[in-house]
Design a protein around this motif. Sequence first.
Motif, PDB file in Angstrom:
ATOM      1  N   VAL A 214      -5.552  -1.300  -2.032  1.00 40.62           N
ATOM      2  CA  VAL A 214      -6.266  -0.060  -2.310  1.00 40.62           C
ATOM      3  C   VAL A 214      -7.023  -0.234  -3.623  1.00 40.62           C
TER       4      VAL A 214
ATOM      5  N   ILE B 169       0.840  -1.205   0.000  1.00 38.55           N
ATOM      6  CA  ILE B 169       0.000   0.000   0.000  1.00 38.55           C
ATOM      7  C   ILE B 169       0.871   1.250   0.000  1.00 38.55           C
TER       8      ILE B 169
ATOM      9  N   LEU C 263     -10.510   0.404   0.592  1.00 40.28           N
ATOM     10  CA  LEU C 263      -9.683  -0.789   0.750  1.00 40.28           C
ATOM     11  C   LEU C 263     -10.533  -2.035   0.595  1.00 40.28           C
TER      12      LEU C 263
ATOM     13  N   LYS D 220      -8.279  -1.938   7.049  1.00 39.61           N
ATOM     14  CA  LYS D 220      -8.209  -0.489   7.284  1.00 39.61           C
ATOM     15  C   LYS D 220      -7.736  -0.136   8.695  1.00 39.61           C
TER      16      LYS D 220
END
Lengths: 365, 310
Positions: A212, A22, A207, A42
């Motif tokens: 992502v 990410i 997410l 998350k």
Amino acid sequence: MATLDLQNISKSFGAAKVLQDISLAIQDKELVVFVGPSGCGKSTLLRIIAGLEEATTGQIVIDGADVSGAHPVDRGISMVFQSYALYPHLSVFENIAFPLRVQKMADAEMRKRVATAAEILQLTDKLPLKPGQLSGGQRQRVAIGRSIVRNPKVFLFDEPLSNLDAALRGDMRVELSQLHRELSATMVYVTHDQVEAMTMADRIVVLNKGKVEQFGPPMELYHHPATKFVAQFIGQPNMNLLSGTVKGVGPEGLAVEVTGGTVMTLPVEAGGTRAGDKVDVGIRPEDIGLGAGLRMNVNVLERLGGQSITYGLLADGARFCATLDGDAAVREGEAIDLTVDPADCHVFNANGDVLRRLKAPELTR
Amino acid sequence: MADMTVEAGAAAPTTMPRRLSEGWFAWALIAPAMLFIGVIVAWPLAETLRLSFTDANLGGEHWVGWANYQALWDSSPFAQTIGRTFYWMVLSVCLKLILGLIGATLLNAAVPGRGLFRVLVMPPWVIPIAIGCIGWLWLYNGHFGMLAGLAQRWGLIGGPFEFLAYKQSAFYSAIVTDVWVGTPMVSLFFLAAMQGVSRDLYEAAWVDGAGRWYRFRRITIPQIMPVIVSMALLSAIWTFNSFEVIWILTQGGPRGATTTLIVDTYKTAIGNYKFGEGAARAVVIVVLLASFSLIYLFFLNKVNRKYGVK
């Protein structure tokens, strides 16, 4: 305040990959919301930023400095927990002053900072009380107060409104947005509630399964969802998806046959799609009106006052939802005819990626 | 008005018997428990109280009024026994609480093999007290015991040392054994309380920069304080009444050095067959323990209010 860069962050718990590569660049004074379904990673990502979890690989850079291995205090972050994490045996004053007492700050300066935070959060008259004597919203504000007094570079919020009832959540949403403006702070906010994400965020990170899906302003995600997942996650009620087959490709878009043999010319870029390919056509319930086109048998009708949300089945058995006028002449058990402007339709290829719309509205923030 | 009277009159025959039968049913439900408590608590208590005003012994009993209590009041050995009992209780309870807190903290720490340690802490509590005490008898033995053996090997003492043969060493040896017996349970109660403290509180404090000791002092201790207070009282009552440890190790000796109130009562009533005088001592114990309980309730309410427990 500060910028926050996440560079190639991955996190595994044993064999389970929770976060995969990410990278995000969050700007100064920006409020970024991480949103996604349960288990999407998350909260883990937020905890990695906070320093409560260690990333398996990747760097966290705050204001140009790599803080990946640093203690939370040295990162310059503060965090508001979902449970508020207030100390029940301490007064509101002591709860807010807690981080300052840890720092052994001079008494006068500490009282000044607590008083300022309490004033911003309208807690001045609650300072002598214990958390147990406060309402849910007030407790939430105390938790925020504890963050404010430290003057952090980045505020982190982990689903801070999920323990509140719907009405209070709405009020607190407004208060938090106001607070963001007042403090001009960089904030990262985690929620599973897309309404919170849409209403509060400068930019949203969607997410899914540790990756992502899309990072952009709320209305970009709404009008130009990058994937079928984002399209279905953003928007309330969820976007309808109809299976279709491409009948032809032209400069005006794709000719797609959907349910019941209806062929629609949809103004989207072809993106390598050819005649005969299977696609999904996405239609937001709020883009649908009464008129000749698709026939739906209404099973459930929800009258919300300004709107009527209808749920039913199309001729081929596909589930469908349309948001109509509050007073629309519709009844449960009856069939209605629905129409949609082809320009409002979204088209996703077999991989779930979007074909860019040619006539989408201008983006607004 | 006439209608209302008629209605009330009509309703009465149907509701009254039902209320009556509900009342009887409720009494029937609690009757076994009341009978049980009456037989094993109330009656012995009343009988003890009655006996305490007599000179009951194997030969019979006569009413002597307050004479037994007057004798206790005038007796300096009895005053010493009370003082010794309190010293025994305070020292033992403090040690149990301190060691229990340390033990619970270690058992709660994220260290490898934590589960094994949690099991290993149980034996003193799980094995019968008598067996544990007989083990300690061997440890304290001057000629064959491990403690005396190790002390000699390390040059701390010149020859065999009977730990239970001297007044002071016998008293403190009995305390060590009592602490050994009582600490695991205190530890496990504290551990359970510590595990009930929300992880978020520690994480929030850690994010704020609070170190380990600061978190322990300002989060753990206040959060488990109601349990600490409860355990302090329970432990005080158990230690006050602790009989087996002393009886097996020293039988109250040498020369009364380990005679606490409960041992004294047993010796008087059962050993010397002076049931009346023994009963008076038992009543004194009940009064003292009741006072503890009242003080405890007062403190518990105070602590609960202070630490936000509802």
